[in-house]
Design a protein around this motif. Sequence first.
Motif, mmCIF file in Angstrom:
data_model
loop_
_atom_site.group_PDB
_atom_site.id
_atom_site.type_symbol
_atom_site.label_atom_id
_atom_site.label_comp_id
_atom_site.label_asym_id
_atom_site.label_seq_id
_atom_site.Cartn_x
_atom_site.Cartn_y
_atom_site.Cartn_z
ATOM 1 N N TRP A 107 0.850 -1.185 0.000
ATOM 2 C CA TRP A 107 0.000 0.000 0.000
ATOM 3 C C TRP A 107 0.879 1.225 0.000
ATOM 4 O O TRP A 107 2.004 1.187 0.499
ATOM 5 C CB TRP A 107 -0.863 0.089 1.263
ATOM 6 C CG TRP A 107 -1.832 -1.003 1.410
ATOM 7 C CD1 TRP A 107 -3.147 -1.002 1.022
ATOM 8 C CD2 TRP A 107 -1.607 -2.277 1.998
ATOM 9 N NE1 TRP A 107 -3.723 -2.199 1.321
ATOM 10 C CE2 TRP A 107 -2.795 -3.001 1.926
ATOM 11 C CE3 TRP A 107 -0.491 -2.900 2.568
ATOM 12 C CZ2 TRP A 107 -2.917 -4.290 2.404
ATOM 13 C CZ3 TRP A 107 -0.609 -4.175 3.045
ATOM 14 C CH2 TRP A 107 -1.814 -4.859 2.964
ATOM 15 N N TYR A 109 0.749 4.964 1.550
ATOM 16 C CA TYR A 109 0.079 5.915 2.437
ATOM 17 C C TYR A 109 0.537 7.317 2.091
ATOM 18 O O TYR A 109 1.727 7.570 1.897
ATOM 19 C CB TYR A 109 0.416 5.627 3.908
ATOM 20 C CG TYR A 109 -0.385 4.509 4.500
ATOM 21 C CD1 TYR A 109 -1.474 4.772 5.330
ATOM 22 C CD2 TYR A 109 -0.072 3.188 4.238
ATOM 23 C CE1 TYR A 109 -2.218 3.739 5.865
ATOM 24 C CE2 TYR A 109 -0.809 2.147 4.773
ATOM 25 C CZ TYR A 109 -1.872 2.437 5.586
ATOM 26 O OH TYR A 109 -2.613 1.420 6.127
ATOM 27 N N ARG A 113 -3.442 8.488 4.985
ATOM 28 C CA ARG A 113 -4.471 7.569 4.457
ATOM 29 C C ARG A 113 -3.881 6.694 3.366
ATOM 30 O O ARG A 113 -2.892 7.041 2.735
ATOM 31 C CB ARG A 113 -5.623 8.383 3.859
ATOM 32 C CG ARG A 113 -6.374 9.241 4.841
ATOM 33 C CD ARG A 113 -7.491 9.995 4.147
ATOM 34 N NE ARG A 113 -6.984 10.865 3.097
ATOM 35 C CZ ARG A 113 -6.936 12.186 3.184
ATOM 36 N NH1 ARG A 113 -7.361 12.791 4.254
ATOM 37 N NH2 ARG A 113 -6.476 12.902 2.189
ATOM 38 N N ILE A 114 -4.549 5.571 3.114
ATOM 39 C CA ILE A 114 -4.147 4.716 1.990
ATOM 40 C C ILE A 114 -4.533 5.425 0.700
ATOM 41 O O ILE A 114 -5.701 5.731 0.474
ATOM 42 C CB ILE A 114 -4.821 3.331 2.064
ATOM 43 C CG1 ILE A 114 -4.342 2.571 3.295
ATOM 44 C CG2 ILE A 114 -4.530 2.533 0.795
ATOM 45 C CD1 ILE A 114 -5.034 1.242 3.513
ATOM 46 N N PRO A 119 -8.934 -0.474 -0.364
ATOM 47 C CA PRO A 119 -9.609 0.180 0.760
ATOM 48 C C PRO A 119 -8.992 -0.214 2.107
ATOM 49 O O PRO A 119 -8.422 -1.303 2.245
ATOM 50 C CB PRO A 119 -11.048 -0.320 0.653
ATOM 51 C CG PRO A 119 -10.954 -1.598 -0.103
ATOM 52 C CD PRO A 119 -9.773 -1.466 -1.021
ATOM 53 N N PRO A 120 -9.110 0.659 3.111
ATOM 54 C CA PRO A 120 -8.561 0.359 4.436
ATOM 55 C C PRO A 120 -9.073 -0.950 5.034
ATOM 56 O O PRO A 120 -8.338 -1.644 5.730
ATOM 57 C CB PRO A 120 -9.006 1.553 5.288
ATOM 58 C CG PRO A 120 -9.189 2.657 4.304
ATOM 59 C CD PRO A 120 -9.677 1.997 3.037
ATOM 60 N N GLU A 122 -9.582 -3.741 3.563
ATOM 61 C CA GLU A 122 -8.768 -4.829 3.024
ATOM 62 C C GLU A 122 -7.416 -4.881 3.725
ATOM 63 O O GLU A 122 -6.891 -5.952 4.021
ATOM 64 C CB GLU A 122 -8.561 -4.643 1.522
ATOM 65 C CG GLU A 122 -7.770 -5.762 0.885
ATOM 66 C CD GLU A 122 -7.561 -5.539 -0.600
ATOM 67 O OE1 GLU A 122 -6.427 -5.751 -1.049
ATOM 68 O OE2 GLU A 122 -8.522 -5.160 -1.287
ATOM 69 N N ALA A 123 -6.849 -3.743 4.014
ATOM 70 C CA ALA A 123 -5.531 -3.686 4.662
ATOM 71 C C ALA A 123 -5.563 -4.254 6.073
ATOM 72 O O ALA A 123 -4.570 -4.796 6.552
ATOM 73 C CB ALA A 123 -5.025 -2.244 4.692
ATOM 74 N N SER A 124 -6.705 -4.172 6.718
ATOM 75 C CA SER A 124 -6.785 -4.627 8.110
ATOM 76 C C SER A 124 -6.598 -6.140 8.240
ATOM 77 O O SER A 124 -6.254 -6.624 9.304
ATOM 78 C CB SER A 124 -8.116 -4.203 8.737
ATOM 79 O OG SER A 124 -9.188 -4.863 8.090
ATOM 80 N N ARG A 128 1.337 -6.215 9.030
ATOM 81 C CA ARG A 128 2.382 -5.336 8.483
ATOM 82 C C ARG A 128 3.762 -5.918 8.751
ATOM 83 O O ARG A 128 4.087 -6.273 9.866
ATOM 84 C CB ARG A 128 2.313 -3.962 9.138
ATOM 85 C CG ARG A 128 1.181 -3.125 8.651
ATOM 86 C CD ARG A 128 1.245 -1.767 9.309
ATOM 87 N NE ARG A 128 0.164 -0.937 8.814
ATOM 88 C CZ ARG A 128 0.228 0.370 8.748
ATOM 89 N NH1 ARG A 128 1.298 0.996 9.179
ATOM 90 N NH2 ARG A 128 -0.793 1.057 8.297
#
Length: 137
Positions: A107, A109, A113-114, A119-120, A122-124, A128
Amino acid sequence: MGIWRHRRLAAMTLTTIIAVRLGLWREPFSRTRLRLLKGLVAGKDRDDPTARRIFRAVRVISPLVPGATCLTQALAAQVLLTRHELDSTIVLGVRQDASGRMQAHAWLYYDGRIALGGPPAEASGFVRLASFGLSSQ
């Protein structure tokens, strides 16, 4: 924005995506990133219309370059942003899919924000692994 500025941004975006893609094909991410960002200095991390144009250009032009993955797109955008003295951070993450296979994703940032990579929500689902801002050159 005039037609020539659009064309210039499109040409810069295409050549940057190709340079990133070829670099990632030949050498590790860290070496490619250092080579492309050498001598560039990022400054501002704020909402900027130039940044939005860069994100749009990367999204539109990336499908024209074979193998332009999320990592290619994130690094190309970071290079283009840094050329305009705008700061950003690439985040790499991994997760297991439903069949137990490992998936990796990148991603970008910008302004907290991404900006590229989905979308955020999906990142969750990803853990990391690393972040690469200009301070981590």
